[in-house]
Design an enzyme around this catalytic site. Sequence first.
Site, PDB file in Angstrom:
ATOM      1  N   ASN A 116       0.804  -1.228   0.000  1.00 57.72           N
ATOM      2  CA  ASN A 116       0.000   0.000   0.000  1.00 57.72           C
ATOM      3  C   ASN A 116       0.832   1.270   0.000  1.00 57.72           C
ATOM      4  OD1 ASN A 116      -2.383  -1.373  -0.030  1.00 57.72           O
ATOM      5  ND2 ASN A 116      -2.834  -1.128   2.148  1.00 57.72           N
ATOM      6  N   LYS A 168      11.679 -19.377 -32.383  1.00 57.97           N
ATOM      7  CA  LYS A 168      10.885 -18.352 -33.053  1.00 57.97           C
ATOM      8  C   LYS A 168      10.244 -18.948 -34.309  1.00 57.97           C
ATOM      9  CE  LYS A 168      12.624 -15.239 -30.185  1.00 57.97           C
ATOM     10  NZ  LYS A 168      11.837 -14.491 -29.182  1.00 57.97           N
ATOM     11  N   LYS A 170       7.721 -17.082 -31.808  1.00 58.23           N
ATOM     12  CA  LYS A 170       7.391 -17.523 -30.455  1.00 58.23           C
ATOM     13  C   LYS A 170       5.987 -18.110 -30.365  1.00 58.23           C
ATOM     14  CE  LYS A 170       8.086 -13.480 -28.506  1.00 58.23           C
ATOM     15  NZ  LYS A 170       8.134 -12.469 -27.423  1.00 58.23           N
ATOM     16  N   HIS A 287      11.973 -16.929 -16.305  1.00 59.51           N
ATOM     17  CA  HIS A 287      11.828 -15.781 -17.201  1.00 59.51           C
ATOM     18  C   HIS A 287      11.269 -14.611 -16.403  1.00 59.51           C
ATOM     19  CE1 HIS A 287      10.836 -13.290 -20.645  1.00 59.51           C
ATOM     20  NE2 HIS A 287      11.530 -14.123 -21.408  1.00 59.51           N
TER      21      HIS A 287
END
Length: 473
Positions: A116, A168, A170, A287
């Site tokens: 907060n 790739k 991806k 990741h």
Amino acid sequence: MAVKTYNAGVKDYRNTYWEPDYSVKDTDILAVFKITPQAGVDREEAPAAVAAESSTGTWTTVWTDLLTDLDYYKGRAYRIEDVPGDDTCFYAFIAYPIDLFEEGSVVNVFTSLVGNVFGFKAVRALRLEDVRFPIAYVKTCGGPPHGIQVERDIMNKYGRPLLGCTIKPKLGLSAKNYGRACYEGLRGGLDFTKDDENVNSQPFMRWRQRFDFVMEAIQKAEAETGERKGHYLNVTAPTPEEMYKRAEYAKEIGAPIIMHDYITGGFCANTGLANWCRDNGMLLHIHRAMHRVLDRNPHHGIHFRVLTKILRLSGGDHLHSGTVVGKLEGDREATLGWIDIMRDRFIKEDRSRGIFFDQDWGSMPGVMPVASGGIHVWHMPALVTIFGDDSVLQFGGGTLGHPWGNAKGAAANRVALEACVEARNRGVAIEKEGKAVLTEAAKHSPELKIAMETWKEIKSEFDTVDKLDVAHK
């Protein structure tokens, strides 16, 4: 015995939470915030307000303060420093007693330190720059499931950085074509291939089919090369139950390593998965997707060096760390700082690299930094210099974009890597002499020669947004 009295009303935070004479304890968790106060907020009031809101305080005096030892449990702002070159903000150092936090819970630590308080009206912007975790707290955390040395033993690879590739495109490949792309890269010389962060279980490629085809690729490449191979199977899922289901299946089919998106997946899930990997002999690749939402603004958020410390406590054997030289931004000195935070047992305060505190990790294993993002063979000399042997150098487009295909792209990177390591071991300053090293290696590797010709004009020269505040020593 003195009688405690209760005076209702609102008091200045600095009356309770600002203690410039406080002597920091070895067991305190220390934090440094960069505070940009609202106009008219006193320089001592702002850090005191942050200390209060991130520990025991609220907006008014409450009678239940009398039921506890507030002086023991409260956070204390104990030092203020100017930010070099920026008079709109300052550094505030705050000490928190260790008993404010549940043992082994990075979730609980973050709920207090970056909860907060980041919406507090007294400050216009707030950034958590660094945290010192005392060894007493470090020892309550599981940390990396295995660590660098155990990973090298599992993979039987020594004396050089490991070589990886993110598949790739991806998204959009079928499981069979995805597996074929993995196989070509692995047989060409890669140690690892990798799911990208947003590869989960989509209609074009469900997770179980991907796992099966990738494992077939690994086994075939291992048989052909005689080397241990792996692929980071992303088990990040909509629920923890589904995540563990995917992890169990990866173990069942013989995969050596799985992957998790630790920020989007959540710290609770990550700590649980790290514990599972430790118990089940699986390596864990992490990741950092979403980190730049938190750490890119130099005045508000959480610095990446804090996210690296949190990950080391929560658990992971690999963590993406930036490249310095690729398409993703990263100040060189700051990157070297958090690489040490990930790997070393003890890191000394070094303001020239943005490190505000000594950090002792005790016997906790280190995390392997992963360089990934817009890198190719021309970057290899710099990457080997910056990251050293205990790292993963991960070329996605820099492998799959080779004109002769994935296997040739992998071979080019492997030749470049081994040439740089060999030259470095002979005492060559490879970052300075890298062109000559690569050119000589390319005489015996047509794959490397073509890669060098393909990417000789590719550069990523945009300036870094998040710079170190301090002048380099």
